[in-house]
Design a protein around this motif. Structure first.
Motif, PDB file in Angstrom:
ATOM      1  N   LEU A  83     -16.747  -5.752  40.822  1.00 23.71           N
ATOM      2  CA  LEU A  83     -15.534  -5.222  40.233  1.00 23.71           C
ATOM      3  C   LEU A  83     -15.755  -4.872  38.799  1.00 23.71           C
ATOM      4  CD1 LEU A  83     -13.250  -8.014  41.564  1.00 23.71           C
ATOM      5  CD2 LEU A  83     -13.584  -5.469  42.504  1.00 23.71           C
ATOM      6  N   GLY A  92      -2.436  -9.210  45.083  1.00 27.49           N
ATOM      7  CA  GLY A  92      -3.949  -8.987  44.584  1.00 27.49           C
ATOM      8  C   GLY A  92      -3.268  -8.357  43.796  1.00 27.49           C
ATOM      9  N   ALA A  93      -3.782  -9.121  42.894  1.00 24.36           N
ATOM     10  CA  ALA A  93      -3.479  -8.416  40.666  1.00 24.36           C
ATOM     11  C   ALA A  93      -4.387  -7.105  41.023  1.00 24.36           C
ATOM     12  CB  ALA A  93      -4.252  -9.979  39.796  1.00 24.36           C
ATOM     13  N   PRO A 115     -10.585  -8.588  36.800  1.00 22.58           N
ATOM     14  CA  PRO A 115      -9.242  -8.603  36.326  1.00 22.58           C
ATOM     15  C   PRO A 115      -7.792  -8.337  36.087  1.00 22.58           C
ATOM     16  CG  PRO A 115     -10.243  -7.832  38.243  1.00 22.58           C
ATOM     17  CD  PRO A 115     -10.756  -8.596  37.879  1.00 22.58           C
ATOM     18  N   HIS A 134      -8.062  -4.932  44.845  1.00 19.92           N
ATOM     19  CA  HIS A 134      -9.873  -4.973  45.907  1.00 19.92           C
ATOM     20  C   HIS A 134      -9.498  -5.427  47.098  1.00 19.92           C
ATOM     21  CE1 HIS A 134     -14.116  -6.020  46.200  1.00 19.92           C
ATOM     22  NE2 HIS A 134     -13.600  -7.264  46.742  1.00 19.92           N
ATOM     23  N   PRO A 135      -8.901  -6.317  47.220  1.00 18.93           N
ATOM     24  CA  PRO A 135      -8.202  -6.620  48.897  1.00 18.93           C
ATOM     25  C   PRO A 135      -7.589  -6.215  49.671  1.00 18.93           C
ATOM     26  CG  PRO A 135      -7.163  -8.148  47.297  1.00 18.93           C
ATOM     27  CD  PRO A 135      -7.936  -7.153  46.559  1.00 18.93           C
ATOM     28  N   GLY A 185     -11.527 -14.511  42.862  1.00 17.68           N
ATOM     29  CA  GLY A 185     -11.441 -15.866  43.187  1.00 17.68           C
ATOM     30  C   GLY A 185      -9.652 -16.380  42.857  1.00 17.68           C
ATOM     31  N   GLN A 186      -8.831 -14.936  41.713  1.00 21.17           N
ATOM     32  CA  GLN A 186      -8.365 -15.775  41.582  1.00 21.17           C
ATOM     33  C   GLN A 186      -6.651 -15.329  42.255  1.00 21.17           C
ATOM     34  OE1 GLN A 186      -7.991 -14.119  37.154  1.00 21.17           O
ATOM     35  NE2 GLN A 186      -8.313 -12.455  38.327  1.00 21.17           N
ATOM     36  N   CYS A 231      -7.609 -12.880  48.583  1.00 22.71           N
ATOM     37  CA  CYS A 231      -9.051 -13.342  48.386  1.00 22.71           C
ATOM     38  C   CYS A 231      -9.128 -14.089  48.175  1.00 22.71           C
ATOM     39  CB  CYS A 231      -9.799 -12.752  46.531  1.00 22.71           C
ATOM     40  SG  CYS A 231      -9.512 -10.842  46.207  1.00 22.71           S
ATOM     41  N   THR A 280     -15.027 -11.327  44.791  1.00 17.80           N
ATOM     42  CA  THR A 280     -13.505 -11.108  44.550  1.00 17.80           C
ATOM     43  C   THR A 280     -13.612 -12.032  42.838  1.00 17.80           C
ATOM     44  OG1 THR A 280     -12.668 -13.153  45.390  1.00 17.80           O
ATOM     45  CG2 THR A 280     -12.673 -11.806  46.363  1.00 17.80           C
TER      46      THR A 280
HETATM   47  S1  SF4 Z   1      -6.676  -9.340  44.119  1.00 18.64           S
HETATM   48 FE1  SF4 Z   1      -8.501  -8.355  42.306  1.00 18.64          FE
HETATM   49  S2  SF4 Z   1      -7.773 -10.136  40.935  1.00 18.64           S
HETATM   50 FE2  SF4 Z   1      -7.438 -11.020  42.434  1.00 18.64          FE
HETATM   51  S3  SF4 Z   1      -9.066 -11.859  43.559  1.00 18.64           S
HETATM   52 FE3  SF4 Z   1      -9.444 -10.363  44.112  1.00 18.64          FE
HETATM   53  S4  SF4 Z   1     -10.499  -9.583  43.243  1.00 18.64           S
HETATM   54 FE4  SF4 Z   1      -9.574 -10.796  41.200  1.00 18.64          FE
END
Ligand code: SF4
Length: 401
Positions: free
Chosen positions: A152, A364-365, A170, A368-369, A321-322, A326, A319
């Motif tokens: 990422l 997610g923010a 991110p 990635h997911p 982890g926020q 994720c 990830t």
């Molecule tokens: S969605 Fe993106 S910002 Fe949120 S935990 Fe997963 S990788 Fe991190």
């Protein structure tokens, strides 16, 4: 096409990697200095050329230029050479072979946008030494920064966060980097391959750019080939047939169970899709994109479900982890695929992958997911026959443990 481009032998697909060596002398001898182009003109020719970002997302470059150009403060321009995609080698190759084309692109944008700072961000797998030498040779005011971060690390807001001396993760998608990025300024993040295309586009124009590729997906792009073929980085026209690329790289199509296109957020294509055109239109039927130009040929002796499960397991560890998808969804998706990769798997696991995708996607923010879940589903679609084998207690590829 301009006579100049013809004279230089740039009428074929070898554009970005055409230089005989990486020196400034060779670069100036063959191409001369990059012209200064006003922002409105640069946006216009980029739009006419139909240039899209070559870093993975494929966003129209002209729209990014316009968004940053509308900011009220002088912006920061960042060349993105993070190359977080595990299978990609194109950015490293481009910087080693044609560093001055990339630096031209960065300076071109810097002048057009009256940028406050120019930064070239290099990822962990890229030796920044040669490009630092190239910056010194041209006495450019470009700050080359060695960055950290895995898969990422090159995500726009994660990269900007790191450049602001914070964690490489991110950030809030509601504050886009083009509005508030490095040092709080509007920030334009552009992949290094896109920068090199811009440097040629400014010299030869959109008509020349469109002499390669298809009308709705023009130009060339860099692909990184790996797996059961001759590995390496090639520059090819958009719209090239996947099968022709595989044949040219010495692949034995009869021994391939599939091709992973676009990287770990990409799509598995089964053998019946091998003649697809590598363009946005051609790939739409498979829900696929060229992404960062990764083409990985999977030998039929390897279990595609085990390979896919291992990739999702890797992604689940990448990830920041926020966010819930994720923290909870990605590990469960990885575990479900690992269990499906064992012959004699519970048939309910197939529906569980689809259910988890629904839970993960759009929550997610960052993407990635979503990208990881889409990849997982593509494995079940492309290798549906292999899934049936596993549910029936067999695996005709390498036995899974
Ligand atoms: S969605 Fe993106 S910002 Fe949120 S935990 Fe997963 S990788 Fe991190």
């Amino acid at each position: 096409m301009t006579a100049h481009a013809l004279d230089l032998g740039l009428q074929g697909t070898q554009r970005l990697l055409a230089a005989r060596d990486s020196s400034l002398d060779e670069h100036l001898r063959t191409l001369g200095p990059v012209p200064a182009v006003a922002l409105c003109e640069l946006i216009s020719i980029t739009e006419q050329a139909g240039l899209t970002g070559r870093g993975g997302a494929g966003f129209p470059t002209a729209r990014k230029l316009r968004a940053v150009g509308e900011g009220r403060r002088r912006p920061v321009v960042v060349g993105n050479a993070m190359e977080g995609e595990y299978l990609s080698d194109k950015d490293r190759t481009l910087l080693a072979r044609s560093p001055h084309l990339v630096l031209d692109g960065l300076e071109l944008l810097g002048r057009a946008l009256h940028a406050k700072r120019l930064i070239l961000a290099t990822g962990e797998r890229i030796d920044s030494g040669p490009v630092r030498s190239a910056v010194r040779a041209r006495r450019a005011e470009i700050d080359v920064r060695d960055m950290t971060g895995g898969f990422l690390g090159g995500q726009e807001s994660a990269l900007v966060s790191q450049l602001n001396r914070r964690a490489p993760v991110p950030q809030d998608p509601h504050t886009p980097v083009y509005a508030r990025g490095v040092d709080g300024r509007p920030t334009l993040v552009v992949n290094v391959e896109t920068l090199a295309h811009l440097a040629l586009l400014a010299r030869f124009g959109p008509g020349w750019f469109r002499t390669q590729g298809t009308p709705d997906d023009p130009g060339t792009f860099l692909v990184t080939l790996s797996g059961a073929l001759r590995p390496g980085v090639q520059e090819i026209a958009r719209g090239t047939r996947l099968g022709a690329l595989l044949d040219g790289a010495g692949a034995d199509r009869t021994r391939l169970s599939g091709v992973l296109l676009g990287g770990y957020h990409g799509t598995w294509l089964p053998p019946q899709a091998f003649d697809v055109a590598l363009s946005s239109t051609g790939l739409a039927a498979y829900g696929a994109r060229t992404g960062a130009g990764i083409v990985h040929a999977l030998d039929s002796t390897r279990c595609p479900l085990r390979v896919s499960a291992d990739i999702v397991t890797y992604l689940a560890r990448q990830t920041s982890g926020q966010c819930g998808p994720c923290i909870n969804g990605m590990p469960r998706m990885a575990d479900t695929l690992q269990r499906l990769a064992r012959p004699g798997a519970d048939p309910r696991l197939v529906a569980e992958v689809a259910r988890l995708r629904g839970l993960i996607t759009g929550r997610g923010a960052c993407a990635h997911p979503d990208g990881s879940a889409r990849f997982a589903m593509s494995a079940l679609t492309a290798f549906s026959g292999h899934v049936d084998e596993h549910l029936g207690g067999e695996c005709h590829a390498t036995p899974a443990d």
